[in-house]
Motif scaffolding. Sequence first.
Motif, PDB file in Angstrom:
ATOM      1  N   LEU A  85       5.812  27.211 -10.090  1.00 40.73           N
ATOM      2  CA  LEU A  85       5.421  26.458  -8.911  1.00 40.73           C
ATOM      3  C   LEU A  85       6.173  25.139  -8.920  1.00 40.73           C
ATOM      4  CD1 LEU A  85       1.507  26.795  -8.778  1.00 40.73           C
ATOM      5  CD2 LEU A  85       3.125  27.782  -7.151  1.00 40.73           C
ATOM      6  N   ARG A  86       6.396  24.592  -7.745  1.00 39.23           N
ATOM      7  CA  ARG A  86       6.956  23.249  -7.645  1.00 39.23           C
ATOM      8  C   ARG A  86       5.996  22.384  -6.839  1.00 39.23           C
ATOM      9  NH1 ARG A  86      12.507  20.809  -4.991  1.00 39.23           N
ATOM     10  NH2 ARG A  86      11.382  21.282  -3.038  1.00 39.23           N
ATOM     11  N   LEU A  87       5.470  21.378  -7.492  1.00 37.14           N
ATOM     12  CA  LEU A  87       4.593  20.434  -6.813  1.00 37.14           C
ATOM     13  C   LEU A  87       5.428  19.308  -6.215  1.00 37.14           C
ATOM     14  CD1 LEU A  87       1.687  20.098  -9.406  1.00 37.14           C
ATOM     15  CD2 LEU A  87       2.018  21.818  -7.616  1.00 37.14           C
ATOM     16  N   SER A  88       5.003  18.852  -5.055  1.00 38.52           N
ATOM     17  CA  SER A  88       5.661  17.724  -4.402  1.00 38.52           C
ATOM     18  C   SER A  88       4.653  16.612  -4.178  1.00 38.52           C
ATOM     19  CB  SER A  88       6.243  18.156  -3.045  1.00 38.52           C
ATOM     20  OG  SER A  88       7.219  19.154  -3.202  1.00 38.52           O
ATOM     21  N   CYS A  89       5.118  15.399  -4.261  1.00 40.81           N
ATOM     22  CA  CYS A  89       4.293  14.223  -3.998  1.00 40.81           C
ATOM     23  C   CYS A  89       5.074  13.328  -3.048  1.00 40.81           C
ATOM     24  CB  CYS A  89       3.974  13.490  -5.286  1.00 40.81           C
ATOM     25  SG  CYS A  89       3.123  11.911  -5.055  1.00 40.81           S
ATOM     26  N   VAL A 142      -6.437  20.577 -11.670  1.00 43.62           N
ATOM     27  CA  VAL A 142      -6.058  19.822 -10.479  1.00 43.62           C
ATOM     28  C   VAL A 142      -4.984  18.828 -10.916  1.00 43.62           C
ATOM     29  CG1 VAL A 142      -6.798  18.279  -8.635  1.00 43.62           C
ATOM     30  CG2 VAL A 142      -8.339  20.078  -9.449  1.00 43.62           C
ATOM     31  N   TYR A 143      -3.874  18.825 -10.211  1.00 40.06           N
ATOM     32  CA  TYR A 143      -2.754  17.956 -10.539  1.00 40.06           C
ATOM     33  C   TYR A 143      -2.734  16.780  -9.561  1.00 40.06           C
ATOM     34  CZ  TYR A 143      -0.954  21.303 -13.888  1.00 40.06           C
ATOM     35  OH  TYR A 143      -0.807  22.128 -14.989  1.00 40.06           O
ATOM     36  N   TYR A 144      -2.669  15.568 -10.132  1.00 39.94           N
ATOM     37  CA  TYR A 144      -2.699  14.344  -9.340  1.00 39.94           C
ATOM     38  C   TYR A 144      -1.392  13.581  -9.506  1.00 39.94           C
ATOM     39  CZ  TYR A 144      -7.772  15.063  -9.256  1.00 39.94           C
ATOM     40  OH  TYR A 144      -9.031  15.581  -9.085  1.00 39.94           O
ATOM     41  N   CYS A 145      -0.863  13.129  -8.406  1.00 39.98           N
ATOM     42  CA  CYS A 145       0.305  12.274  -8.411  1.00 39.98           C
ATOM     43  C   CYS A 145      -0.144  10.812  -8.425  1.00 39.98           C
ATOM     44  CB  CYS A 145       1.134  12.559  -7.154  1.00 39.98           C
ATOM     45  SG  CYS A 145       2.547  11.485  -6.895  1.00 39.98           S
ATOM     46  N   TYR A 146       0.633   9.948  -9.079  1.00 37.34           N
ATOM     47  CA  TYR A 146       0.326   8.525  -9.058  1.00 37.34           C
ATOM     48  C   TYR A 146       1.610   7.721  -8.878  1.00 37.34           C
ATOM     49  CZ  TYR A 146       2.186   7.788 -13.748  1.00 37.34           C
ATOM     50  OH  TYR A 146       3.017   7.699 -14.836  1.00 37.34           O
ATOM     51  N   ALA A 147       1.413   6.472  -8.458  1.00 32.36           N
ATOM     52  CA  ALA A 147       2.531   5.540  -8.312  1.00 32.36           C
ATOM     53  C   ALA A 147       2.086   4.164  -8.777  1.00 32.36           C
ATOM     54  CB  ALA A 147       2.990   5.474  -6.862  1.00 32.36           C
ATOM     55  N   ASP A 148       2.878   3.549  -9.633  1.00 33.27           N
ATOM     56  CA  ASP A 148       2.612   2.192 -10.126  1.00 33.27           C
ATOM     57  C   ASP A 148       3.537   1.227  -9.395  1.00 33.27           C
ATOM     58  OD1 ASP A 148       2.073   3.185 -13.587  1.00 33.27           O
ATOM     59  OD2 ASP A 148       0.679   2.973 -11.907  1.00 33.27           O
ATOM     60  N   THR A 149       2.935   0.306  -8.627  1.00 31.35           N
ATOM     61  CA  THR A 149       3.749  -0.627  -7.871  1.00 31.35           C
ATOM     62  C   THR A 149       3.869  -1.990  -8.543  1.00 31.35           C
ATOM     63  OG1 THR A 149       1.818  -1.343  -6.592  1.00 31.35           O
ATOM     64  CG2 THR A 149       3.124   0.481  -5.706  1.00 31.35           C
ATOM     65  N   GLY A 150       3.242  -2.134  -9.686  1.00 31.79           N
ATOM     66  CA  GLY A 150       3.269  -3.420 -10.379  1.00 31.79           C
ATOM     67  C   GLY A 150       1.987  -4.197 -10.188  1.00 31.79           C
ATOM     68  N   THR A 151       1.322  -3.961  -9.052  1.00 31.75           N
ATOM     69  CA  THR A 151       0.054  -4.652  -8.804  1.00 31.75           C
ATOM     70  C   THR A 151      -1.135  -3.716  -8.990  1.00 31.75           C
ATOM     71  OG1 THR A 151       0.235  -4.166  -6.432  1.00 31.75           O
ATOM     72  CG2 THR A 151       1.105  -6.279  -7.217  1.00 31.75           C
ATOM     73  N   ARG A 152      -0.913  -2.435  -8.788  1.00 28.69           N
ATOM     74  CA  ARG A 152      -1.986  -1.468  -8.969  1.00 28.69           C
ATOM     75  C   ARG A 152      -1.401  -0.070  -9.024  1.00 28.69           C
ATOM     76  NH1 ARG A 152      -5.809   0.037  -4.030  1.00 28.69           N
ATOM     77  NH2 ARG A 152      -5.730   1.998  -5.197  1.00 28.69           N
ATOM     78  N   ARG A 153      -2.261   0.866  -9.383  1.00 23.35           N
ATOM     79  CA  ARG A 153      -1.885   2.280  -9.417  1.00 23.35           C
ATOM     80  C   ARG A 153      -2.517   2.966  -8.209  1.00 23.35           C
ATOM     81  NH1 ARG A 153      -1.923   5.779 -14.838  1.00 23.35           N
ATOM     82  NH2 ARG A 153       0.066   4.655 -14.951  1.00 23.35           N
ATOM     83  N   TRP A 154      -1.688   3.741  -7.535  1.00 20.61           N
ATOM     84  CA  TRP A 154      -2.152   4.513  -6.387  1.00 20.61           C
ATOM     85  C   TRP A 154      -2.223   5.985  -6.767  1.00 20.61           C
ATOM     86  CZ3 TRP A 154      -3.269   1.465  -2.186  1.00 20.61           C
ATOM     87  CH2 TRP A 154      -2.734   0.171  -2.196  1.00 20.61           C
ATOM     88  N   TRP A 155      -3.181   6.713  -6.177  1.00 18.84           N
ATOM     89  CA  TRP A 155      -3.387   8.122  -6.501  1.00 18.84           C
ATOM     90  C   TRP A 155      -3.344   8.990  -5.248  1.00 18.84           C
ATOM     91  CZ3 TRP A 155      -3.712   9.763 -11.473  1.00 18.84           C
ATOM     92  CH2 TRP A 155      -4.017   8.815 -12.448  1.00 18.84           C
ATOM     93  N   GLY A 156      -2.861  10.208  -5.455  1.00 21.20           N
ATOM     94  CA  GLY A 156      -2.991  11.208  -4.408  1.00 21.20           C
ATOM     95  C   GLY A 156      -4.343  11.900  -4.511  1.00 21.20           C
ATOM     96  N   GLN A 157      -4.580  12.837  -3.599  1.00 22.30           N
ATOM     97  CA  GLN A 157      -5.879  13.501  -3.548  1.00 22.30           C
ATOM     98  C   GLN A 157      -5.962  14.688  -4.513  1.00 22.30           C
ATOM     99  OE1 GLN A 157      -3.421  14.137  -1.527  1.00 22.30           O
ATOM    100  NE2 GLN A 157      -3.373  16.368  -1.331  1.00 22.30           N
ATOM    101  N   GLY A 158      -4.844  15.108  -5.039  1.00 27.82           N
ATOM    102  CA  GLY A 158      -4.828  16.216  -5.988  1.00 27.82           C
ATOM    103  C   GLY A 158      -4.507  17.548  -5.333  1.00 27.82           C
ATOM    104  N   THR A 159      -3.909  18.428  -6.118  1.00 29.30           N
ATOM    105  CA  THR A 159      -3.624  19.784  -5.664  1.00 29.30           C
ATOM    106  C   THR A 159      -3.988  20.760  -6.781  1.00 29.30           C
ATOM    107  OG1 THR A 159      -1.942  21.246  -4.685  1.00 29.30           O
ATOM    108  CG2 THR A 159      -1.191  19.742  -6.397  1.00 29.30           C
ATOM    109  N   GLN A 179       0.840  -1.180   0.000  1.00 19.88           N
ATOM    110  CA  GLN A 179       0.000   0.000   0.000  1.00 19.88           C
ATOM    111  C   GLN A 179       0.886   1.244   0.000  1.00 19.88           C
ATOM    112  OE1 GLN A 179      -2.763   0.108   3.229  1.00 19.88           O
ATOM    113  NE2 GLN A 179      -3.737   2.016   2.562  1.00 19.88           N
ATOM    114  N   VAL A 180       0.437   2.250  -0.743  1.00 19.31           N
ATOM    115  CA  VAL A 180       1.170   3.520  -0.825  1.00 19.31           C
ATOM    116  C   VAL A 180       0.180   4.659  -0.685  1.00 19.31           C
ATOM    117  CG1 VAL A 180       2.687   4.974  -2.191  1.00 19.31           C
ATOM    118  CG2 VAL A 180       2.847   2.487  -2.402  1.00 19.31           C
ATOM    119  N   GLN A 181       0.448   5.547   0.224  1.00 27.21           N
ATOM    120  CA  GLN A 181      -0.322   6.786   0.328  1.00 27.21           C
ATOM    121  C   GLN A 181       0.506   7.921  -0.252  1.00 27.21           C
ATOM    122  OE1 GLN A 181      -1.239   6.901   4.550  1.00 27.21           O
ATOM    123  NE2 GLN A 181      -3.269   6.022   4.186  1.00 27.21           N
ATOM    124  N   LEU A 182      -0.150   8.748  -1.062  1.00 26.13           N
ATOM    125  CA  LEU A 182       0.530   9.852  -1.728  1.00 26.13           C
ATOM    126  C   LEU A 182      -0.119  11.161  -1.314  1.00 26.13           C
ATOM    127  CD1 LEU A 182       0.637   8.272  -5.313  1.00 26.13           C
ATOM    128  CD2 LEU A 182       2.476   8.280  -3.615  1.00 26.13           C
TER     129      LEU A 182
END
Length: 115
Positions: free
Chosen positions: A18-22, A92-109, A1-4
């Motif tokens: 601007l610089r966005l961080s995830c 709205v900019y969303y961060c994501y992460a692919d772990t190989g089993t699924r894609r995780w999403w942030g809440q957006g900024t 599990q990954v929280q972004l």
Amino acid sequence: QVQLVESGGGLVQPGGSLRLSCAASRSIFSINAMGWYRQAPGKARELVAAITSSVSTNNLDSVKGRFTISRDNAKSTVYLQMNSLKPEDTAVYYCYADTGTRRWWGQGTQVTVSS
């Protein structure tokens, strides 16, 4: 599990930066790919940029030369440096992460480019 968790959005004038961080809740060293999507009102979500352990890619022609994606494995954080911002970058900019089993999403900024 990954929280972004994204941060760094806000209101900026045209031509500004601007610089966005995830920030990820665990090490991103082994995460296959991370990146940023954006979604403007009434439009589909579109891939802005992506980065693996060795390659970074700007997917949108409209941001090439202006946006840069990077990652800091030690801080478990991915960044999107946005320069020369234009009103059409408003979204709205969303961060994501692919772990190989699924894609995780942030809440957006929210990024708003307006004078």
